[in-house]
Design a protein around this motif. Structure first.
Motif, PDB file in Angstrom:
ATOM      1  N   ILE A 142       0.830  -1.087  -0.118  1.00 38.39           N
ATOM      2  CA  ILE A 142      -0.247   0.055   0.027  1.00 38.39           C
ATOM      3  C   ILE A 142       0.755   1.406  -0.057  1.00 38.39           C
ATOM      4  CG2 ILE A 142       0.158  -0.172   2.709  1.00 38.39           C
ATOM      5  CD1 ILE A 142      -3.138   0.985   2.069  1.00 38.39           C
ATOM      6  N   ASN A 143       0.362   2.172  -0.465  1.00 38.05           N
ATOM      7  CA  ASN A 143       1.269   3.561  -0.696  1.00 38.05           C
ATOM      8  C   ASN A 143       0.589   4.259   0.435  1.00 38.05           C
ATOM      9  OD1 ASN A 143       2.023   6.167  -1.239  1.00 38.05           O
ATOM     10  ND2 ASN A 143       1.986   5.820  -3.460  1.00 38.05           N
ATOM     11  N   LYS A 149      -3.732   0.741  -2.954  1.00 43.76           N
ATOM     12  CA  LYS A 149      -3.361  -0.751  -2.664  1.00 43.76           C
ATOM     13  C   LYS A 149      -2.597  -1.073  -4.142  1.00 43.76           C
ATOM     14  CE  LYS A 149      -6.569  -1.695   0.995  1.00 43.76           C
ATOM     15  NZ  LYS A 149      -7.928  -2.485   1.261  1.00 43.76           N
ATOM     16  N   GLY A 150      -1.768  -1.932  -3.814  1.00 39.07           N
ATOM     17  CA  GLY A 150      -1.229  -2.785  -4.925  1.00 39.07           C
ATOM     18  C   GLY A 150      -0.278  -3.731  -4.244  1.00 39.07           C
ATOM     19  N   PHE A 151       0.803  -4.000  -5.238  1.00 41.85           N
ATOM     20  CA  PHE A 151       1.650  -5.115  -4.746  1.00 41.85           C
ATOM     21  C   PHE A 151       3.303  -5.206  -5.218  1.00 41.85           C
ATOM     22  CE2 PHE A 151      -2.547  -6.718  -6.872  1.00 41.85           C
ATOM     23  CZ  PHE A 151      -2.964  -7.713  -5.945  1.00 41.85           C
ATOM     24  N   LYS A 169      11.799  -0.860  -4.092  1.00 40.24           N
ATOM     25  CA  LYS A 169      10.776   0.441  -3.620  1.00 40.24           C
ATOM     26  C   LYS A 169      10.850   1.438  -4.610  1.00 40.24           C
ATOM     27  CE  LYS A 169      12.759   0.543   1.420  1.00 40.24           C
ATOM     28  NZ  LYS A 169      13.516   1.348   2.299  1.00 40.24           N
ATOM     29  N   ASP A 170      11.034   0.660  -5.767  1.00 42.24           N
ATOM     30  CA  ASP A 170      10.909   1.543  -6.988  1.00 42.24           C
ATOM     31  C   ASP A 170       9.368   1.870  -7.385  1.00 42.24           C
ATOM     32  OD1 ASP A 170      10.671  -1.217  -7.626  1.00 42.24           O
ATOM     33  OD2 ASP A 170      11.566  -0.968  -9.599  1.00 42.24           O
ATOM     34  N   ARG A 171       8.594   0.838  -7.269  1.00 35.94           N
ATOM     35  CA  ARG A 171       7.198   1.171  -7.591  1.00 35.94           C
ATOM     36  C   ARG A 171       6.108  -0.052  -6.766  1.00 35.94           C
ATOM     37  NH1 ARG A 171       6.337  -0.838 -13.776  1.00 35.94           N
ATOM     38  NH2 ARG A 171       4.196  -0.321 -13.153  1.00 35.94           N
ATOM     39  N   LEU A 172       4.892   0.344  -7.014  1.00 33.74           N
ATOM     40  CA  LEU A 172       3.590  -0.172  -6.535  1.00 33.74           C
ATOM     41  C   LEU A 172       2.991  -0.869  -7.718  1.00 33.74           C
ATOM     42  CD1 LEU A 172       2.158  -1.231  -3.760  1.00 33.74           C
ATOM     43  CD2 LEU A 172       0.626   0.782  -4.235  1.00 33.74           C
ATOM     44  N   TYR A 173       2.892  -2.068  -7.878  1.00 34.59           N
ATOM     45  CA  TYR A 173       2.244  -2.613  -9.044  1.00 34.59           C
ATOM     46  C   TYR A 173       0.961  -2.859  -8.908  1.00 34.59           C
ATOM     47  CZ  TYR A 173       7.166  -3.605  -9.890  1.00 34.59           C
ATOM     48  OH  TYR A 173       8.677  -3.818 -10.248  1.00 34.59           O
ATOM     49  N   LYS A 174       0.318  -2.660 -10.046  1.00 35.10           N
ATOM     50  CA  LYS A 174      -1.227  -2.613 -10.080  1.00 35.10           C
ATOM     51  C   LYS A 174      -1.870  -4.291 -10.007  1.00 35.10           C
ATOM     52  CE  LYS A 174      -1.996   1.636 -12.775  1.00 35.10           C
ATOM     53  NZ  LYS A 174      -2.292   2.425 -13.632  1.00 35.10           N
TER      54      LYS A 174
END
Length: 329
Positions: A142-143, A149-151, A169-174
């Protein structure tokens, strides 16, 4: 003027009336050609505009369908196919060549269900004939700033027991599938390092395995160069098989150590006194070992400056003894 050639394949003949009415509704100010075939219709026209509105009109005429440029896996009925093409020689209103002329095809197919494809997080990688396994580990995330919310992708690929590992930590995946694809590409750096280690260890092991055969063969070649019969036969099996080939044809063959000694002391022998140099490329397929040799023939009255010759010798070894020699020239 930029002209766009547009072609429409109608694969269900019963759909031609719908397509005709759709085209008429767009009020084109140019001729539209319709050709009939046994199982389909072909519609063609040329416009000074791409006519993107036509795609929307076709979609409105076929509810439950979508245009795609990727037919994905499996087979889907292509109800309508629409292609646009612009010549590379096309120019704009100022006579300049257009940078990216159109050349695309879309397919009208049933809408795909919004279902994410399942995948196996375990990835098999072949190091030659050896199987290595890696794992793409994904957890919910979660951001905290946006509550989105994501993965998250875990920074651990060696095991599937990685719940306590740090995450990228580069991204939150959908979606899990999006994280899986990203993990696959991130994995390549680790695989590259592991493969380098594998090759180093393999080469180290090969050097250990090849050490004695290399010594036996070098000793044999050195003995031949010195014309030292006792050293030549030192590592030969009692039942040594020797074959001599010229231009791929067998010209001499013998079996047994005594017969081979007779050959060495004959005027026909080709092994002794040539000052062979072993070339750098050894071919190992144990018990077979093949080497290339080079040497300069002795000068003769007719040839005072002979050119260097290249020949090949294949050895078969068993229990630290040479059991077969094939000499090719």
């Amino acid at each position: 003027m930029i002209e766009t050639e547009i072609s429409i394949n109608v694969n269900r003949k019963s759909d031609i009336t719908i397509l005709e009415q759709t085209i008429i509704g767009n009020k084109f100010q140019f001729p539209v050609y319709i050709r009939e075939y046994e199982f389909s219709y072909q519609i063609d026209f040329t416009s000074d505009y791409e006519e993107w509105e036509l795609d929307t009109a076709i979609l409105n005429s076929f509810p439950g369908y979508e245009f795609t440029t990727d037919l994905e896996k499996g087979r889907k009925e292509i109800r309508v196919q629409i292609s646009r093409f612009q010549s590379e020689l096309s120019t704009d209103g100022w006579g300049r060549r257009i940078e990216n002329p159109l050349d695309e095809t879309k397919y009208l197919v049933k809408e795909s269900a919004n279902k994410s494809e399942k995948f196996n997080p375990k990835i098999k990688v072949l190091f030659e004939d050896k199987e290595q396994y890696y794992f793409v580990n994904i957890v919910n995330g979660i951001n905290s700033a946006t509550e989105e919310k994501g993965f998250l992708l875990l920074d651990c690929f060696e095991t599937d027991e990685a719940k306590e590992a740090a995450f990228f930590k580069d991204r939150l995946y959908k979606s899990p599938l999006e994280a899986f694809h990203s993990g696959y590409y991130k994995l390549s750096e680790l695989v590259g390092k592991d493969f380098s280690t594998y090759i180093k260890n393999k080469n180290k092991e090969n050097r250990k395995i090849q050490k004695l055969p290399r010594k036996i063969i070098r000793d044999f070649i050195n003995a031949c160069n010195a014309s030292d019969d006792s050293s030549i036969v030192y590592n030969l099996d009692e039942n040594i098989i020797f074959e001599e080939r010229k231009n791929w044809k067998t010209i001499f063959e013998t079996e047994g150590l005594s017969k081979f000694k007779e050959y060495l002391n004959s005027s026909k022998q080709q092994l002794c006194g040539k000052n062979f140099k072993i070339r750098s490329s050894w071919s190992f397929n144990l018990p077979n070992v093949t080497i290339g040799v080079k040497y300069f023939p002795l000068p003769t009255e007719g040839n005072m400056h002979p050119t260097q010759k290249y020949e090949q010798i294949r050895f078969v070894l068993n229990d630290e003894k040479i059991v077969s020699i094939l000499y090719e020239y």
